[in-house]
Structures are given as C-alpha cells and as structure tokens.
Design an enzyme around this catalytic site. Structure first.
Site, PDB file in Angstrom:
ATOM      1  N   SER A  23     -26.211  10.584  39.812  1.00 20.81           N
ATOM      2  CA  SER A  23     -24.772  10.289  39.674  1.00 20.81           C
ATOM      3  C   SER A  23     -24.535   9.113  38.734  1.00 20.81           C
ATOM      4  O   SER A  23     -23.422   8.618  38.617  1.00 20.81           O
ATOM      5  CB  SER A  23     -24.170   9.986  41.051  1.00 20.81           C
ATOM      6  OG  SER A  23     -24.872   8.919  41.660  1.00 20.81           O
ATOM      7  N   ASN A 109     -26.064   3.977  51.700  1.00 23.50           N
ATOM      8  CA  ASN A 109     -24.905   4.594  52.350  1.00 23.50           C
ATOM      9  C   ASN A 109     -23.794   3.586  52.634  1.00 23.50           C
ATOM     10  O   ASN A 109     -22.609   3.877  52.446  1.00 23.50           O
ATOM     11  CB  ASN A 109     -25.330   5.290  53.651  1.00 23.50           C
ATOM     12  CG  ASN A 109     -26.315   6.409  53.379  1.00 23.50           C
ATOM     13  OD1 ASN A 109     -26.558   6.757  52.216  1.00 23.50           O
ATOM     14  ND2 ASN A 109     -26.891   6.974  54.425  1.00 23.50           N
ATOM     15  N   THR A 154      22.522  20.629  40.313  1.00 22.97           N
ATOM     16  CA  THR A 154      21.729  21.173  41.417  1.00 22.97           C
ATOM     17  C   THR A 154      21.425  22.604  40.972  1.00 22.97           C
ATOM     18  O   THR A 154      22.251  23.231  40.293  1.00 22.97           O
ATOM     19  CB  THR A 154      22.490  21.193  42.760  1.00 22.97           C
ATOM     20  OG1 THR A 154      23.640  22.005  42.612  1.00 22.97           O
ATOM     21  CG2 THR A 154      22.918  19.802  43.195  1.00 22.97           C
ATOM     22  N   HIS A 155      20.259  23.104  41.331  1.00 25.07           N
ATOM     23  CA  HIS A 155      19.818  24.439  40.877  1.00 25.07           C
ATOM     24  C   HIS A 155      19.843  24.565  39.354  1.00 25.07           C
ATOM     25  O   HIS A 155      19.983  25.665  38.820  1.00 25.07           O
ATOM     26  CB  HIS A 155      20.685  25.560  41.467  1.00 25.07           C
ATOM     27  CG  HIS A 155      20.975  25.400  42.916  1.00 25.07           C
ATOM     28  ND1 HIS A 155      20.213  25.969  43.902  1.00 25.07           N
ATOM     29  CD2 HIS A 155      21.943  24.688  43.547  1.00 25.07           C
ATOM     30  CE1 HIS A 155      20.706  25.642  45.092  1.00 25.07           C
ATOM     31  NE2 HIS A 155      21.748  24.851  44.907  1.00 25.07           N
ATOM     32  N   SER A 276       4.069  20.903  14.970  1.00 21.30           N
ATOM     33  CA  SER A 276       3.380  22.176  15.138  1.00 21.30           C
ATOM     34  C   SER A 276       2.553  22.445  13.892  1.00 21.30           C
ATOM     35  O   SER A 276       2.953  22.088  12.782  1.00 21.30           O
ATOM     36  CB  SER A 276       4.418  23.279  15.337  1.00 21.30           C
ATOM     37  OG  SER A 276       3.886  24.523  14.944  1.00 21.30           O
ATOM     38  N   LYS A 282       9.108  21.739  13.952  1.00 24.30           N
ATOM     39  CA  LYS A 282       8.933  21.407  15.366  1.00 24.30           C
ATOM     40  C   LYS A 282       8.642  19.930  15.632  1.00 24.30           C
ATOM     41  O   LYS A 282       7.987  19.257  14.866  1.00 24.30           O
ATOM     42  CB  LYS A 282       7.778  22.227  15.969  1.00 24.30           C
ATOM     43  CG  LYS A 282       8.083  23.689  16.185  1.00 24.30           C
ATOM     44  CD  LYS A 282       9.207  23.933  17.184  1.00 24.30           C
ATOM     45  CE  LYS A 282       8.797  23.667  18.616  1.00 24.30           C
ATOM     46  NZ  LYS A 282       7.798  24.627  19.104  1.00 24.30           N
ATOM     47  N   ASN A 284       7.510  18.171  19.253  1.00 22.57           N
ATOM     48  CA  ASN A 284       7.246  18.565  20.640  1.00 22.57           C
ATOM     49  C   ASN A 284       7.025  17.374  21.568  1.00 22.57           C
ATOM     50  O   ASN A 284       6.385  16.395  21.183  1.00 22.57           O
ATOM     51  CB  ASN A 284       6.001  19.465  20.686  1.00 22.57           C
ATOM     52  CG  ASN A 284       6.205  20.739  19.898  1.00 22.57           C
ATOM     53  OD1 ASN A 284       7.313  21.271  19.834  1.00 22.57           O
ATOM     54  ND2 ASN A 284       5.144  21.205  19.275  1.00 22.57           N
ATOM     55  N   GLU A 289       4.720  16.622  28.466  1.00 20.87           N
ATOM     56  CA  GLU A 289       4.086  17.874  28.914  1.00 20.87           C
ATOM     57  C   GLU A 289       2.696  17.628  29.491  1.00 20.87           C
ATOM     58  O   GLU A 289       2.312  18.219  30.501  1.00 20.87           O
ATOM     59  CB  GLU A 289       3.986  18.859  27.742  1.00 20.87           C
ATOM     60  CG  GLU A 289       5.329  19.457  27.370  1.00 20.87           C
ATOM     61  CD  GLU A 289       5.229  20.290  26.094  1.00 20.87           C
ATOM     62  OE1 GLU A 289       5.739  21.407  26.099  1.00 20.87           O
ATOM     63  OE2 GLU A 289       4.648  19.818  25.097  1.00 20.87           O
ATOM     64  N   TYR A 316     -23.509  10.276  56.894  1.00 15.93           N
ATOM     65  CA  TYR A 316     -23.521  10.452  55.448  1.00 15.93           C
ATOM     66  C   TYR A 316     -24.186  11.777  55.056  1.00 15.93           C
ATOM     67  O   TYR A 316     -25.179  12.183  55.640  1.00 15.93           O
ATOM     68  CB  TYR A 316     -24.261   9.282  54.766  1.00 15.93           C
ATOM     69  CG  TYR A 316     -24.316   9.458  53.258  1.00 15.93           C
ATOM     70  CD1 TYR A 316     -23.251   9.068  52.455  1.00 15.93           C
ATOM     71  CD2 TYR A 316     -25.414  10.076  52.635  1.00 15.93           C
ATOM     72  CE1 TYR A 316     -23.281   9.273  51.081  1.00 15.93           C
ATOM     73  CE2 TYR A 316     -25.450  10.281  51.268  1.00 15.93           C
ATOM     74  CZ  TYR A 316     -24.379   9.879  50.491  1.00 15.93           C
ATOM     75  OH  TYR A 316     -24.389  10.077  49.140  1.00 15.93           O
ATOM     76  N   GLN A 321     -21.240  12.247  47.459  1.00 16.79           N
ATOM     77  CA  GLN A 321     -21.375  11.720  46.102  1.00 16.79           C
ATOM     78  C   GLN A 321     -20.335  12.358  45.168  1.00 16.79           C
ATOM     79  O   GLN A 321     -19.970  11.795  44.152  1.00 16.79           O
ATOM     80  CB  GLN A 321     -22.790  12.022  45.607  1.00 16.79           C
ATOM     81  CG  GLN A 321     -23.088  11.567  44.219  1.00 16.79           C
ATOM     82  CD  GLN A 321     -24.589  11.623  43.955  1.00 16.79           C
ATOM     83  OE1 GLN A 321     -25.351  10.869  44.512  1.00 16.79           O
ATOM     84  NE2 GLN A 321     -25.002  12.543  43.102  1.00 16.79           N
ATOM     85  N   LYS A 324     -16.809  10.759  43.522  1.00 12.16           N
ATOM     86  CA  LYS A 324     -16.564   9.867  42.397  1.00 12.16           C
ATOM     87  C   LYS A 324     -15.907  10.526  41.171  1.00 12.16           C
ATOM     88  O   LYS A 324     -14.954   9.957  40.634  1.00 12.16           O
ATOM     89  CB  LYS A 324     -17.839   9.121  42.019  1.00 12.16           C
ATOM     90  CG  LYS A 324     -17.985   7.876  42.890  1.00 12.16           C
ATOM     91  CD  LYS A 324     -19.330   7.241  42.839  1.00 12.16           C
ATOM     92  CE  LYS A 324     -20.370   7.952  43.647  1.00 12.16           C
ATOM     93  NZ  LYS A 324     -20.047   8.115  45.087  1.00 12.16           N
TER      94      LYS A 324
HETATM   95  N1  ARG Z   1     -25.135   8.036  44.919  1.00  6.88           N
HETATM   96  C1  ARG Z   1     -24.868   8.133  46.314  1.00  6.88           C
HETATM   97  C2  ARG Z   1     -23.377   8.441  46.547  1.00  6.88           C
HETATM   98  O1  ARG Z   1     -22.638   8.238  45.667  1.00  6.88           O
HETATM   99  C3  ARG Z   1     -25.206   6.854  47.001  1.00  6.88           C
HETATM  100  C4  ARG Z   1     -25.649   7.017  48.407  1.00  6.88           C
HETATM  101  C5  ARG Z   1     -26.886   7.813  48.436  1.00  6.88           C
HETATM  102  N2  ARG Z   1     -27.497   7.798  49.711  1.00  6.88           N
HETATM  103  C6  ARG Z   1     -28.549   8.565  49.980  1.00  6.88           C
HETATM  104  N3  ARG Z   1     -29.068   8.434  51.128  1.00  6.88           N
HETATM  105  N4  ARG Z   1     -29.023   9.419  49.125  1.00  6.88           N
HETATM  106  O2  ARG Z   1     -22.991   8.889  47.599  1.00  6.88           O
END
Ligand code: ARG
Length: 461
Positions: A23, A109, A154-155, A276, A282, A284, A289, A316, A321, A324
């Site tokens: 990660s 964790n 409205t509408h 465009s 155009k 835009n 948007e 956990y 993971q 993120k």
């Molecule tokens: N990269 C992991 C996460 O974002 C960190 C925790 C990992 N813990 C483990 N026991 N593998 O959740």
C-alpha cells in the site's frame, strides 16, 4: 533487506503478491503522521522505562532526520510494503539494534489507526476553513447584487420571484450545516488509538494517556479490539464529504442552467470555461460539470468502504487497507472543488435584465393575488380558486395579470380594489415576503446579518 516479519517464513513472497499487498504508493502520503506518532510512542516508551532515555533520543533524532530526507526525496520507498515498515526499516538501517526497539508495544494495526486519525484531524480543519472562505464569497456576491430579482423555481417551473442573493444564500446555510457536521465528526476522530496493539493491548507497562497528551488528543479509545477494527470515523467523514459534494453539485447544476443560452442569467469567466474542439462558438461550464461529475466518485468512495467493512469479523483484517484510496481521493476532490468554487463564483457576470425578464413571466403574482383576497377575509381555498380561474382565462386570452383592467378584476371579486395593481408589481411581490427567512427586503437584510455573525464567530473561535 528482508521483510521485518520474515523469520517464520522459509520462502520469499511471490512477486505479484508483494505488489498486490503493498500500500506504499498511497500511504506514503501519511509519512509525517506516522513519524509524529512514532516520536510520541518513543517518548512514552522512555518515560515508562521500557527503553532507555539515550535510546529514545537516538530514535527521535533519527526519525526527525528521516522525515527531512523523505521531504527531500532521499528515502527510497520502492518495493516497500507500507509506510510503517518503510520508516521502521529505514530507522533500523540507520540505527541498527536501537532502531529495532521502536516497534515495542505497538502493532501496525494501532499505528495505522493513529496515522489516519492524525491525518484526518488536519484535513477536517482545512476543509472547515475552505468552507468558511467559500461562504464568505457567497456572502460577498450576495451583498454586491442586492437588488437583483430572478424567478424562483419549483419543479423547474416559474414559481415566485425572489432576490438572486436569497438564492445564493441558500447555499450559505447548506455549507453551514456541512461545517457543523465536520466539527461533530472531528470529535469522534479525535480519539487516541495507540496502545491497542495488534488487538488485545499489551503486557508492557505503557502509558496511553501520556501519548494522548503528547499528540493533543483529549481522550483514548476504550476497547483495544474496537480500536483496531474501527473505521467508523472514516465512513462518517466520507458521508459528510458526500453531503457537502451533493450541495456543490446542486450549485453546479444551477450554474450550468443559468449559464446556458436557455437562461443566460450569468456568464462564467473565460478562465473557468473551456471551448469545443469542433464547434468554435462553444463556451462550456466544465468546472461546474466536473464538480457535479466527481460527486459520483465521492459517493462511490463512501459505498466502497461501507461495503468493504460490512462483513469483517473482529478485529483487524487486511481488507481495511482498502480505506485509503477512497479516503485520499475524496479529500483531494473536495478540497480542489472548495478552492475552485469561490474563484469561479467571484468571476461570474450577472445579467440582471435577463433575470428580471424571466421573473416577469408566468403569472409570478398569483400567490400574491391569493394573499390579497385572504387579507380581505376570503378563505385561502376560495381565494386560490378565484385566482386559478383568472389564470385560466388569462391563458385563453393571451393576457397577463398586469394587462387586466380594474373592471376585469371586479368581475372575479368585488373585493379587488385599485391597490391591486400596486400589489402585482414585480418588486412588491419580492419585497413583501417578510416572514422570517423569506426573500423579502428586510428579511434578507436580517439573514445577511446572521450569516455574517456566523462567519465572525467561526473566525474568532
Ligand atoms: N497497511 C496496513 C493498512 O493500511 C497497515 C496495517 C497492516 N497490518 C497487518 N497486520 N498487516 O491497513
């Protein structure tokens, strides 16, 4: 270097698995929180005599240096599993055995939970201040265009005329609620998780309150199992972001409609529009948007995490993971949208005449005429019926209320007096909506005052 956890394995990890489980590409963004957490943890270990003071000093100095080196791009993250291991490995590379003491009484964790909470605290504060700045622009534009009248819908049908400023300020209050939600969420983010260990706590004599104090957390989490399996605060945050983006998306929809030739109420500045590739004429409203479009991505982030979490046994699980990418992406989108919006709004050219012309269409005074009869003691339903009949006949004859004669009015009800013509003027129909929170002139003034007060309180507190 072999993986820090590799001693119980006889074979190295499969290359694709390594890539799949890593990660680092995303969580490297959290490096400064990871280091701040590690420094606080080290101070605690030393205070509790779990490691020696000199060892703690060496670790802290090395971590400070690693932080600077990361900022200079001097730390190599490639091939690393995650930011926690990357920094710990770097520390061990630099400090040897002393560095190996950092992870005492800690697990990744509880570490990741700490990093994310530290990160979110900062991001929430930044988002709150960006919302405040945008509210400020909404107020400024509303005050600059005080007398401008537009149709209220409205509408998406002509309903009653309103002040353009009243329409803008509707967004001020949506954003005010968004801010309240983020402040509220902050309280639940602001809880110190470190010390939960992998899931059970630790047998070592740690002091969690001390870590909380060092990192400015008002309280610590109460159950180690809950602590490492909890991502509520991220989903709550993402729901708040989803609501905020929904508001920005609705504003975008208004802006897109108003700038379309069908309305021509506003013109967005050249710097905030695109052309465009095929149609030379155009212009835009792409920024609006895209904010509307990216709102879908934000909803996706919320749903993705809710779904990842829904069937996880305690505590956990590596699934977590996956929190993120949606979190970091949502923060990027919402902050950029909040930065763009005030600038786009500030540069908008307002076409008063077009708005006024549109406001004059469609029997805008129908509700006022009804109220006129109600004031003369006619029941509301009866009055509604009478005005409905007038509308029907006007439509048949291609006339407006303003084109009817006094005699015509009298034919519908003898209660109509000459002052009815004053009552059906566009200005009257807007100015007189003086109920609290209405578009009326004095009400709007009061609303602006209250809005200003809200911002002043926010800035001073
Ligand atoms: N990269 C992991 C996460 O974002 C960190 C925790 C990992 N813990 C483990 N026991 N593998 O959740």
């Amino acid at each position: 270097m072999v993986d820090l956890w590799a001693s119980r394995f006889s074979e190295p990890m499969d290359e694709l698995v390594k890539k799949f489980t890593s990660s680092i590409d995303i969580d490297k963004e959290l490096y400064k929180y990871d280091i701040a957490g590690s420094i606080a943890h080290t101070k605690m270990l030393s205070k509790c005599r779990i490691i020696k003071e000199e060892e703690a000093e060496r670790i802290i100095q090395a971590l400070d240096k690693i932080k600077k080196d990361i900022e200079k791009g001097k730390v190599n993250f490639s091939q690393k599993e995650d930011i926690h291991l990357a920094i710990e490995e770097e520390l061990i590379k630099r400090e040897g055995e002393i560095g190996e003491k950092l992870h005492t009484a800690r697990s990744r964790n509880d570490q990741i939970a700490l990093d994310e909470r530290l990160y979110l605290r900062e991001e929430i504060n930044e988002i709150i201040s960006l919302i405040g700045a945008f509210q400020n622009t909404l107020l400024e534009v509303a005050e600059k265009n005080l007398g401008v009248i537009m149709p209220g819908y409205t509408h998406l049908q002509y309903a009653q005329p309103i002040f353009f400023s009243h329409h803008l300020l509707a967004y001020f209050w949506m954003l005010e609620r968004d801010k309240e939600r983020f402040r509220d969420c902050y309280g639940r983010v602001n809880v110190m998780p470190l010390g939960a260990g992998a899931l059970a706590g630790t047998s070592l004599p740690i002091d969690r309150e001390y870590v909380a104090k060092l990192l400015n957390f008002p309280r610590i989490s109460e159950n180690s199992l809950d602590t490492v399996s909890d991502r509520d605060y991220i989903m709550e945050f993402l729901s708040d972001v989803a609501l905020l983006m929904m508001h920005l998306s609705r504003l975008s929809e208004d802006i897109i409609l108003w700038s379309s030739p069908l309305f021509s109420f506003i013109e967005i500045s050249d710097t905030f529009t695109t052309g465009s590739s095929i149609m030379p004429q155009k212009k835009n409203p792409d920024v609006a948007e895209l904010i509307r479009g990216k709102t879908g991505r934000i909803y996706g982030s919320l749903i993705s995490l809710l779904t990842s979490m829904k069937a996880l046994p305690l505590s956990y699980n590596r699934d977590m993971q996956e929190d993120k990418p949606p979190l970091l992406e949502s923060i990027e989108i919402v902050k950029t949208s909040l930065k763009l919006y005030p600038r786009m709004l500030d540069g908008i050219k307002i076409n008063k005449e077009k708005m006024r012309k549109a406001a004059e269409k469609g029997f805008f005074a129908a509700t006022d005429l009804t109220d006129y009869l109600v004031e003369k003691n006619v029941s509301f339903r009866k009055a509604h019926q009478i005005i409905g009949t007038i509308v029907k006949e006007c439509l048949k004859e291609g006339k407006t209320f303003q084109e009817l004669s006094f005699k015509d009015y009298q034919r519908y009800s003898p209660l109509f007096q000459k002052d009815v013509f004053e009552r059906i003027k566009l200005e009257s129909c807007v100015f007189n909506k003086e109920s609290a929170g209405g578009t009326g002139k004095k009400s709007l003034g009061k609303q602006i005052k209250k809005a200003k007060k809200k911002l002043e309180i926010a800035f001073s507190g």
